[in-house]
Design a protein around this motif. Structure first.
Motif, short mmCIF file in Angstrom:
data_model
loop_
_atom_site.label_atom_id
_atom_site.label_comp_id
_atom_site.label_asym_id
_atom_site.label_seq_id
_atom_site.Cartn_x
_atom_site.Cartn_y
_atom_site.Cartn_z
N ASP A 13 -39.04 79.71 -22.91
CA ASP A 13 -39.59 79.78 -21.54
C ASP A 13 -40.53 80.96 -21.36
O ASP A 13 -41.31 81.02 -20.41
N GLU A 14 -40.48 81.90 -22.28
CA GLU A 14 -41.31 83.11 -22.15
C GLU A 14 -42.73 82.90 -22.69
O GLU A 14 -43.58 83.77 -22.53
N LYS A 38 -35.97 81.79 -26.43
CA LYS A 38 -36.68 82.25 -25.23
C LYS A 38 -38.00 81.50 -25.06
O LYS A 38 -39.04 82.09 -24.72
N PHE A 88 -29.24 96.06 -30.34
CA PHE A 88 -27.85 96.43 -30.68
C PHE A 88 -26.92 96.41 -29.47
O PHE A 88 -26.07 97.27 -29.31
N THR A 89 -27.12 95.42 -28.63
CA THR A 89 -26.18 95.24 -27.52
C THR A 89 -24.83 94.84 -28.10
O THR A 89 -23.78 95.31 -27.66
N THR A 90 -24.87 93.98 -29.09
CA THR A 90 -23.63 93.53 -29.73
C THR A 90 -23.38 94.39 -30.97
O THR A 90 -24.25 94.51 -31.82
N SER A 112 -31.91 91.50 -30.10
CA SER A 112 -32.54 90.95 -28.88
C SER A 112 -33.18 89.58 -29.08
O SER A 112 -33.95 89.13 -28.24
N ALA A 113 -32.87 88.92 -30.19
CA ALA A 113 -33.44 87.58 -30.41
C ALA A 113 -32.78 86.55 -29.51
O ALA A 113 -33.24 85.41 -29.41
N GLY A 114 -31.68 86.93 -28.87
CA GLY A 114 -31.00 86.00 -27.97
C GLY A 114 -29.78 85.34 -28.57
O GLY A 114 -29.31 84.30 -28.08
N LYS A 115 -29.22 85.94 -29.61
CA LYS A 115 -28.06 85.34 -30.30
C LYS A 115 -26.85 85.23 -29.38
O LYS A 115 -26.23 84.17 -29.26
N SER A 116 -26.52 86.36 -28.73
CA SER A 116 -25.33 86.35 -27.88
C SER A 116 -25.53 85.45 -26.67
O SER A 116 -24.59 84.76 -26.24
N SER A 117 -26.74 85.43 -26.14
CA SER A 117 -27.02 84.56 -24.99
C SER A 117 -26.76 83.11 -25.39
O SER A 117 -26.19 82.33 -24.63
N ILE A 119 -32.25 79.33 -23.07
CA ILE A 119 -30.97 79.16 -22.37
C ILE A 119 -31.21 78.72 -20.93
O ILE A 119 -30.30 78.28 -20.24
N ALA A 169 -27.95 91.98 -23.14
CA ALA A 169 -28.84 92.92 -22.43
C ALA A 169 -30.16 93.00 -23.17
O ALA A 169 -30.26 92.62 -24.34
N ASP A 170 -31.17 93.54 -22.48
CA ASP A 170 -32.52 93.52 -23.08
C ASP A 170 -32.80 94.78 -23.90
O ASP A 170 -33.88 95.31 -23.86
N1 LIG Z 1 -36.17 84.37 -20.64
C1 LIG Z 1 -35.17 84.29 -21.51
N2 LIG Z 1 -34.48 85.40 -21.83
C2 LIG Z 1 -33.48 85.29 -22.74
C3 LIG Z 1 -33.15 84.06 -23.34
N3 LIG Z 1 -32.12 84.28 -24.21
C4 LIG Z 1 -31.85 85.60 -24.14
N4 LIG Z 1 -32.66 86.21 -23.25
C5 LIG Z 1 -32.67 87.65 -22.92
O1 LIG Z 1 -32.98 88.39 -24.07
C6 LIG Z 1 -32.29 89.62 -24.09
C7 LIG Z 1 -31.52 89.78 -25.38
O2 LIG Z 1 -30.51 88.77 -25.43
P1 LIG Z 1 -29.17 88.93 -26.27
O3 LIG Z 1 -28.50 87.61 -26.18
O4 LIG Z 1 -28.44 90.13 -25.84
O5 LIG Z 1 -29.79 89.17 -27.72
P2 LIG Z 1 -28.99 89.44 -29.08
O6 LIG Z 1 -29.77 88.72 -30.16
O7 LIG Z 1 -27.57 89.09 -28.94
O8 LIG Z 1 -29.22 91.00 -29.23
P3 LIG Z 1 -28.31 92.07 -30.04
O9 LIG Z 1 -26.91 91.92 -29.58
O10 LIG Z 1 -28.89 93.37 -29.65
O11 LIG Z 1 -28.50 91.77 -31.49
C8 LIG Z 1 -31.39 89.61 -22.84
O12 LIG Z 1 -32.05 90.34 -21.83
C9 LIG Z 1 -31.31 88.15 -22.47
O13 LIG Z 1 -31.13 87.94 -21.09
C10 LIG Z 1 -33.89 82.90 -22.98
O14 LIG Z 1 -33.69 81.78 -23.45
N5 LIG Z 1 -34.88 83.09 -22.06
#
Ligand SMILES: Nc1nc2c(ncn2[C@@H]2O[C@H](COP(=O)(O)OP(=O)(O)OP(=O)(O)O)[C@@H](O)[C@H]2O)c(=O)[nH]1
Ligand SMILES: [Mg+2]
Length: 322
Positions: free
Chosen positions: A281-282, A279, A194-196, A172-177, A306, A190-191
């Motif tokens: 912006d948070e 993130k 282990f989405t990916t 959930s660190a935002g890697k996939s985003s 993002i 997704a929030d």
């Molecule tokens: N506000 C905000 N939310 C973000 C940002 N980037 C990602 N998110 C949110 O953070 C959550 C996790 O993002 P992912 O991109 O799925 O995170 P991940 O690191 O790929 O997570 P895993 O696949 O579980 O390892 C999602 O709900 C995204 O919408 C950002 O820059 N700003």
């Protein structure tokens, strides 16, 4: 067939015979008594085999236990001029960066473009039936044509890691985003953690970015998805270490991931790394600054979101320098 496994049983190399479908024979037959002349239909064409390129890095596992991949043969021509059905084509999907080497001709095919689709083996064409072979000079051909065999190739497929940058960080660190934002990848986001579940690739201005999921505390001892995907960052030029600005303890987040990297391969700790405070912006600006400062003792830190095009633009600029 030869399987090459690395320590974590990820399939890297596989030998497979690809056999396109054979063209079917045309039919040699004639109308029954009341109507004279040949009526044998043509044979159907054999199925082709195509390869399509995907950004999913784990696709070689689809070949586990397979020696031969064969497309369907065409169907024989029938009576009453009935053409046989064509064999179904097969499309196999291989990860970006795979290299196929033809064991007979030595031809090397590199899969470097996402969504590239290549004809690997052409199906054989069907033979003509006696109806189609009839001509003014031979109104009653007695023989039909045989079908042509489909192409056969013995290929070694090697998965070559070609990622330039590796995205790592806690779930959930935002890697996939970020991968989706920087490239045309369309990975599920997704929030929840282990989405990916498998690594994904994207291409930004010709450079390949790999999203490596699954790092958590204890990954090196098999927790979560384990560390099996870390081999994919052994060759990257730059590690993009994502740490969420939402985190209460960003230093711990940083150390947990570095610790797991080091346990997998201490050389990974010597790779160039930049820290992305994701993130952004948070967090309010003062909190963001505070968090940034805390991480700066470990290396260069770039706050990004993002939702903030300017921060993404800056990141792209930095990436171009690596
Ligand atoms: N506000 C905000 N939310 C973000 C940002 N980037 C990602 N998110 C949110 O953070 C959550 C996790 O993002 P992912 O991109 O799925 O995170 P991940 O690191 O790929 O997570 P895993 O696949 O579980 O390892 C999602 O709900 C995204 O919408 C950002 O820059 N700003
Ligand atoms: Mg993800």
């Amino acid at each position: 067939m030869r399987w090459v496994y690395n320590a974590c049983m990820f399939i890297d190399e596989v030998d497979i015979t690809f056999q396109a479908g054979n063209g079917a024979d045309g039919r040699a037959s004639f109308y029954p008594g009341y109507k004279s002349g040949p009526d044998g239909g043509d044979g159907g064409k054999g199925g082709d085999i195509y390869v399509r390129v995907t950004s999913d890095l784990t696709m070689l596992s689809q070949f586990r236990g397979k020696r031969v991949i064969k497309a369907e043969d065409g169907e024989k021509g029938g009576k009453f001029r009935k053409t046989g059905r064509n064999g179904k084509d097969i499309t196999i999907t291989l990860p970006l960066g795979s290299i196929l080497t033809d064991g007979d001709t030595g031809e090397v095919i590199e899969l470097n473009d996402i969504n590239q689709k290549i004809l690997l083996c052409r199906g054989g064409s069907g033979g003509k039936g006696t109806y189609a072979l009839a001509s003014p000079s031979n109104t009653t051909p007695l023989k039909s044509q045989p079908g042509i065999p489909g192409e056969k190739r013995h290929l070694t497929i090697v998965l070559k890691l070609i990622a330039d940058y590796g995205l790592i960080g806690l779930p959930s660190a935002g890697k996939s985003s970020l991968l989706n934002t920087l490239t045309s990848a369309n990975v599920k986001v997704a929030d929840y953690p282990f989405t990916t579940l498998t690594p994904n690739l994207g291409v930004m201005e010709g450079k390949v970015i790999a999203d490596i999921p699954g790092l958590i505390e204890g990954a090196s001892s098999g927790k979560g998805l384990g560390i099996k995907f870390l081999k994919h960052i052994e060759k990257v030029n730059l590690i993009l270490h994502c740490i969420s600005a939402e985190s209460e303890n960003i230093e711990k987040d940083y150390k947990v991931v570095r610790d797991e990297l080091g346990k997998f391969n201490p050389l990974l700790l010597q790779k160039k790394e930049i820290i992305l405070l994701t993130k952004s912006d948070e967090a309010t600006l003062p909190i963001l600054k505070k968090k940034q400062k805390k991480l700066e003792k470990y290396g260069k830190v770039y706050p990004i979101s993002i939702l903030d095009d300017e921060s993404i633009g800056k990141l792209k600029k930095i990436l171009r320098t690596f």
